[in-house]
Each structure stands twice: as structure tokens, then as C-alpha cells.
Design an enzyme around this catalytic site. Structure first.
Site, mmCIF file in Angstrom:
data_model
loop_
_atom_site.group_PDB
_atom_site.id
_atom_site.type_symbol
_atom_site.label_atom_id
_atom_site.label_comp_id
_atom_site.label_asym_id
_atom_site.label_seq_id
_atom_site.Cartn_x
_atom_site.Cartn_y
_atom_site.Cartn_z
ATOM 1 N N SER A 185 -4.448 0.200 4.016
ATOM 2 C CA SER A 185 -5.120 -0.665 4.988
ATOM 3 C C SER A 185 -5.920 0.129 6.006
ATOM 4 C CB SER A 185 -4.081 -1.461 5.779
ATOM 5 O OG SER A 185 -3.225 -2.147 4.935
ATOM 6 N N HIS A 187 -9.023 -2.542 -1.262
ATOM 7 C CA HIS A 187 -8.107 -3.086 -0.252
ATOM 8 C C HIS A 187 -8.046 -4.610 -0.344
ATOM 9 C CE1 HIS A 187 -7.195 -3.871 4.251
ATOM 10 N NE2 HIS A 187 -6.080 -3.779 3.568
ATOM 11 N N ASN A 226 -9.216 -4.384 9.428
ATOM 12 C CA ASN A 226 -8.131 -3.971 10.328
ATOM 13 C C ASN A 226 -8.624 -3.295 11.604
ATOM 14 O OD1 ASN A 226 -5.707 -4.945 9.165
ATOM 15 N ND2 ASN A 226 -6.050 -3.516 7.476
HETATM 16 N N1 LIG Z 1 1.251 -6.327 4.312
HETATM 17 C C1 LIG Z 1 -0.032 -6.595 4.379
HETATM 18 O O1 LIG Z 1 -0.440 -7.612 4.964
HETATM 19 C C2 LIG Z 1 -1.038 -5.679 3.724
HETATM 20 C C3 LIG Z 1 -2.340 -6.130 3.528
HETATM 21 C C4 LIG Z 1 -3.259 -5.299 2.870
HETATM 22 C C5 LIG Z 1 -2.867 -4.020 2.484
HETATM 23 N N2 LIG Z 1 -1.591 -3.601 2.721
HETATM 24 C C6 LIG Z 1 -1.234 -2.245 2.291
HETATM 25 O O2 LIG Z 1 -0.546 -2.335 1.041
HETATM 26 C C7 LIG Z 1 0.441 -1.280 0.955
HETATM 27 C C8 LIG Z 1 1.801 -1.898 0.702
HETATM 28 O O3 LIG Z 1 2.118 -2.801 1.751
HETATM 29 P P1 LIG Z 1 3.217 -3.934 1.547
HETATM 30 O O4 LIG Z 1 3.050 -4.892 2.666
HETATM 31 O O5 LIG Z 1 3.205 -4.405 0.153
HETATM 32 O O6 LIG Z 1 4.573 -3.083 1.812
HETATM 33 P P2 LIG Z 1 6.040 -3.430 1.335
HETATM 34 O O7 LIG Z 1 6.935 -2.739 2.308
HETATM 35 O O8 LIG Z 1 6.211 -4.889 1.123
HETATM 36 O O9 LIG Z 1 6.163 -2.727 -0.112
HETATM 37 C C9 LIG Z 1 6.060 -1.352 -0.326
HETATM 38 C C10 LIG Z 1 6.747 -1.028 -1.657
HETATM 39 O O10 LIG Z 1 6.466 0.324 -2.011
HETATM 40 C C11 LIG Z 1 7.636 0.895 -2.562
HETATM 41 N N3 LIG Z 1 7.527 2.344 -2.413
HETATM 42 C C12 LIG Z 1 7.588 3.065 -1.264
HETATM 43 N N4 LIG Z 1 7.380 4.361 -1.531
HETATM 44 C C13 LIG Z 1 7.171 4.466 -2.876
HETATM 45 C C14 LIG Z 1 6.867 5.541 -3.756
HETATM 46 N N5 LIG Z 1 6.736 6.794 -3.294
HETATM 47 N N6 LIG Z 1 6.706 5.285 -5.082
HETATM 48 C C15 LIG Z 1 6.826 4.014 -5.552
HETATM 49 N N7 LIG Z 1 7.115 2.953 -4.763
HETATM 50 C C16 LIG Z 1 7.271 3.177 -3.446
HETATM 51 C C17 LIG Z 1 8.788 0.266 -1.781
HETATM 52 O O11 LIG Z 1 9.998 0.317 -2.516
HETATM 53 C C18 LIG Z 1 8.272 -1.164 -1.589
HETATM 54 O O12 LIG Z 1 8.694 -2.008 -2.641
HETATM 55 C C19 LIG Z 1 0.326 -0.489 2.259
HETATM 56 O O13 LIG Z 1 -0.544 0.585 2.073
HETATM 57 C C20 LIG Z 1 -0.275 -1.529 3.225
HETATM 58 O O14 LIG Z 1 -0.955 -0.950 4.291
HETATM 59 C C21 LIG Z 1 -0.658 -4.407 3.324
#
Ligand SMILES: NC(=O)c1ccc[n+]([C@@H]2O[C@H](COP(=O)([O-])OP(=O)(O)OC[C@H]3O[C@@H](n4cnc5c(N)ncnc54)[C@H](O)[C@@H]3O)[C@@H](O)[C@H]2O)c1
Length: 276
Positions: free
Chosen positions: A114, A135, A185
Site C-alpha cells: 500500500s 495495488h 493512501n
Molecule cells: N487491508 C487493506 O485494506 C489493504 C488494502 C490494500 C492493500 N493492502 C496491502 O496488502 C498486504 C496484505 O494486507 P492484508 O490486509 O491482507 O493483511 P493481513 O494481515 O490480513 O494478511 C497478511 C497475511 O500474510 C501472511 N504472511 C505474513 N508474512 C508472510 C510471509 N513471509 N510469507 C507468507 N505469508 C506471510 C500472514 O500469515 C497473513 O495471512 C499489505 O501489503 C497491505 O498493505 C491492504
């Protein structure tokens, strides 16, 4: 085309769901094996409810089941034509992961980060010309926009393939600059942080959210949105953008930091600014 999704949290689940339903064979890997099983069950339940309500066809549900495969080893993604990384928003974790992925693939690697610089992240892959930011917005099945972020070394062919991939998912790609927080963001995070500061000043959280829903026509108030995004992700975002820009408007309020310390991460843990 075979798509790999790494990280089966909120975003990975949404990305994998959309890819599988659109007909891509999709391999999903998460380092947490329990999450893989648990989130697949959750996703299946959500989708069968959508079928019951007539919002998803049986065919789409069948395509999802047929195309999505859980993988328990990262190396199982070797044959993927495109890998989309959606793990925790921590620069070092992502950097380590890209080094590992790069050891077994020379295909396109995309990050769903993000905020983190695509050019910086591409230092950890062997072929930076095949590295790009794709993204997606949350929730992925609903939101139309996808930011595409080109790093300094991203190749034109990679860019074109990313744009075509996003269009094939019936999403709207928008080119965003490789600056911390990119486009959405960069604008959204200061607003949410400001709302948290008002909350710290004693303003009722319901008033803050109602004000922005009724006064700015936002579908969700900023504190509801913070819970939806995940407070840990929001804190990573704020800290990263602040460390890069030194702009004080990105300093995370103490409340946000303490909530994350307490494990109150919003919807995903059942407690954040609101209880779920
Ligand atoms: N939450 C949002 O609204 C949003 C929106 C757009 C982008 N993002 C981006 O998407 C990404 C994920 O966010 P999210 O909200 O899904 O987080 P989340 O916490 O829901 O999920 C992250 C997942 O990654 C896994 N993980 C962590 N380290 C790992 C590794 N080294 N290898 C494999 N798996 C691993 C964890 O077990 C978890 O299941 C981030 O970069 C975030 O910035 C999030």
C-alpha cells in the site's frame, strides 16, 4: 495463465477469489498453514451465501472451487506466470520474501504493497524489469480501482502485462507514482490519522464517522475504515510514509500504536475502534 498469490489474509483472499472466479488457475501460499485452511473455509462460506442471495452464480462458485489451490511450500509457486505478493506491510518481511521468490522464478512478480517504494523493493529481486506494484483496494471483489506502480527499472512489457491482467479482472487500472503511499493512501492515511487525533481529543467516535458519512458522502466513516483496513496495516503505512517523507501529518497517534500493541487490530481480530 497460472497466478500465484502469497499471503492469504484479507487482501490475498480477495485477490485469489477474483482471479479464480475470472478463470485463472490460482495457487495460494501463506506461511501460516492454519490461516490457509481457516480462510478458505471462511471464503467458501461467504461465497455460498452470495450464491444463496443470487449475487454469485453456481458457475462462478464452481470456477472458484476448481481454480483455487492451496499450497504449503513457497516453491510450489514455481510454475506461476505471475506472482502477486500480499503479505504484511513490513518492508523487511517483503524484502526477504522477494529474495526467496526470485531464487525460483524469472516471471513477473507484483506486490500489493500500500505504500512501500517499488524501486526500493525491486532491489531484492533478480530481474527488476519484471517487478511492479499492483495495488488492489479493499474489499477486492467490490472495489473497481487498482493502482499500477512502475518502479524506475520496471519494463514496459511488464507494465503492459500488469495493465492487461487488471483489465481482465474487470478492474480499472490507474497509473500511480512511486512515492510513499502512492496516490490513494497518500490522501487517505492523513484523513484517518486526523480522525484518530479527534478521537484522542475526546470527540465521540460515532460523531466522527457520521460527520464524514453525511457531510462528505463517504460510505464508511474514517474510524470504521481504519478497523476495516486493519490497524496494524494502518500503523505500518503511517510509519513508513513518515519515515520516508518526514511529513508530521503522517505521525501515528499514540492511540493507534497502543491499540496495535494490545492486539486490537480492527475487524480481523474482533476489536478496534469498534467491537465486532
Ligand atoms: N487491508 C487493506 O485494506 C489493504 C488494502 C490494500 C492493500 N493492502 C496491502 O496488502 C498486504 C496484505 O494486507 P492484508 O490486509 O491482507 O493483511 P493481513 O494481515 O490480513 O494478511 C497478511 C497475511 O500474510 C501472511 N504472511 C505474513 N508474512 C508472510 C510471509 N513471509 N510469507 C507468507 N505469508 C506471510 C500472514 O500469515 C497473513 O495471512 C499489505 O501489503 C497491505 O498493505 C491492504
Amino acid at each position: 495463465m497460472l497466478v500465484g498469490v502469497i499471503g492469504f489474509g484479507q487482501m490475498g483472499s480477495g485477490i485469489a477469489q477474483v482471479c479464480a472466479i475470472k478463470g485463472y488457475r490460482t495457487f495460494v501460499y501463506d506461511e501460516n498453514k492454519d490461516i490457509l485452511e481457516k480462510n478458505l473455509e471462511k471464503l467458501k462460506n461467504q461465497l455460498s451465501q452470495l450464491v444463496d442471495r443470487g449475487k454469485l452464480t453456481m458457475d462462478q462458485y464452481a470456477r472458484f472451487q476448481e481454480n483455487l489451490t492451496l499450497k504449503t511450500e513457497l516453491g510450489d509457486l514455481e510454475k506461476c506466470d505471475l506472482i502477486v505478493e500480499a503479505i504484511v506491510e513490513d518492508p523487511q518481511s517483503k524484502a526477504k520474501l522477494f529474495e526467496r521468490i526470485s531464487s525460483f522464478t524469472s516471471k513477473i512478480i507484483a506486490t500489493n504493497t500500500s505504500s512501500i517504494s517499488i524501486t526500493w523493493l525491486s532491489r531484492f529481486v533478480k530481474r527488476p524489469e519484471r517487478f511492479i506494484g499492483i495495488h488492489f483496494m479493499n474489499p477486492v471483489p467490490v472495489m473497481k480501482l487498482v493502482e499500477i506502480i512502475k518502479g524506475l527499472q520496471t519494463g514496459t512489457e511488464t507494465l503492459n502485462q500488469a495493465v492487461n491482467f487488471v483489465k481482465s479482472l474487470e478492474k480499472e487500472p490507474v497509473l500511480a507514482p512511486d512515492i510513499p503511499g502512492f496516490l490513494v493512501n497518500r490522501i487517505l492515511v492523513p484523513m484517518i490519522l486526523e480522525a484518530i487525533k479527534l478521537f484522542e481529543h475526546g470527540v465521540d467516535k460515532n460523531h466522527i464517522d457520521q460527520a464524514m458519512k453525511l457531510g462528505a458522502n463517504h460510505p464508511m466513516g474514517p474510524l470504521e475504515l481504519a478497523d476495516f483496513v486493519g490497524l496494524d496495516t494502518l500503523l505500518y503505512l503511517a510509519d513508513y510514509i513518515h519515515s520516508e517523507t518526514r511529513d508530521p501529518k503522517f505521525i501515528a497517534p499514540n492511540t493507534l500504536r497502543r491499540y496495535v500493541d494490545a492486539g486490537w487490530l480492527g475487524r480481523k481480530t474482533g476489536r478496534g475502534f469498534y467491537d465486532y
